[in-house]
Design an enzyme around this catalytic site. Structure first.
Site, PDB file in Angstrom:
ATOM      1  N   CYS A 109     -22.674  12.690  -9.076  1.00  0.00           N
ATOM      2  CA  CYS A 109     -21.638  11.914  -9.768  1.00  0.00           C
ATOM      3  C   CYS A 109     -22.056  11.585 -11.202  1.00  0.00           C
ATOM      4  CB  CYS A 109     -21.372  10.637  -8.982  1.00  0.00           C
ATOM      5  SG  CYS A 109     -20.355   9.427  -9.838  1.00  0.00           S
ATOM      6  N   CYS A 112     -21.939   7.847 -12.143  1.00  0.00           N
ATOM      7  CA  CYS A 112     -23.062   7.150 -11.493  1.00  0.00           C
ATOM      8  C   CYS A 112     -24.313   7.266 -12.358  1.00  0.00           C
ATOM      9  CB  CYS A 112     -23.339   7.748 -10.115  1.00  0.00           C
ATOM     10  SG  CYS A 112     -21.982   7.605  -8.942  1.00  0.00           S
TER      11      CYS A 112
END
Length: 185
Positions: A109, A112
């Site tokens: 991600c 993230c």
């Protein structure tokens, strides 16, 4: 027999977070979360042995995350502790009356990866709280489901073993506001 918890990091329990020195690696900063596929993707965690800062994939990294196992359940303040499905609840219980902030992320991600250094800074700023990270890979899918995750990153703030606040997406200001609200409430 009650579970005995050690509250200091093990010297062999360090893992580096996968943040590259170039930032998000091509992901747009506008995108603030990633959808988790139903199939789930098992991710490989890279370990650095000598603190040289190079993951198995060969990428340079920046910050350090403590990793624990059920044998060495570690709760520390001022840093981020990596948890899994087996260590999450014991650590939350060991935190006692401290507020627990959980970052639910995946290795793939982009958002993230962008917010990870800011999350680490928060752990250093709020020394009276416990900061945890949970990789929502296939192994941890049961816990992620139990906690109701739909997108990553998702941040859960727990007080007295209960979720009191949630922030979805890499929204630093929203996370900061949720932390402040949990501290004052």
């Amino acid at each position: 027999m009650p579970l005995s918890l050690r509250l200091a990091p093990s010297p062999t329990s360090f893992r580096y977070s996968p943040i590259t020195s170039t930032g998000a690696g091509g992901f747009s900063p506008v995108k603030q979360h990633c959808r988790i596929p139903n199939s789930g993707v098992a991710t490989k965690i890279g370990f650095c042995s000598g603190g040289g800062g190079v993951l198995d994939s060969g990428r340079r990294i920046g910050s350090c995350v403590v990793r624990c196992s059920l044998e060495t359940v570690n709760v520390t303040v001022g840093q981020v502790t990596e948890v899994d499905k087996d260590t999450f609840w014991p650590i939350v219980k060991a935190a006692g009356d401290k507020i627990v902030v959980l970052d639910m992320y995946t290795q793939w991600c982009g958002p993230c990866k962008v917010i990870a250094p800011k999350y680490k800074e928060l752990s250093e700023k709020y020394q009276d709280m416990v900061f945890l990270k949970l990789d929502c890979n296939q192994d941890n899918k049961p816990l992620a489901k139990e906690l109701g995750i739909r997108v990553v990153p998702t941040f859960k703030i727990l007080k007295d073993n209960k979720v009191v606040k949630e922030v979805t997406g890499a929204k630093y200001e929203d996370l900061l506001a949720a932390i402040e609200a949990a501290r004052s409430g």
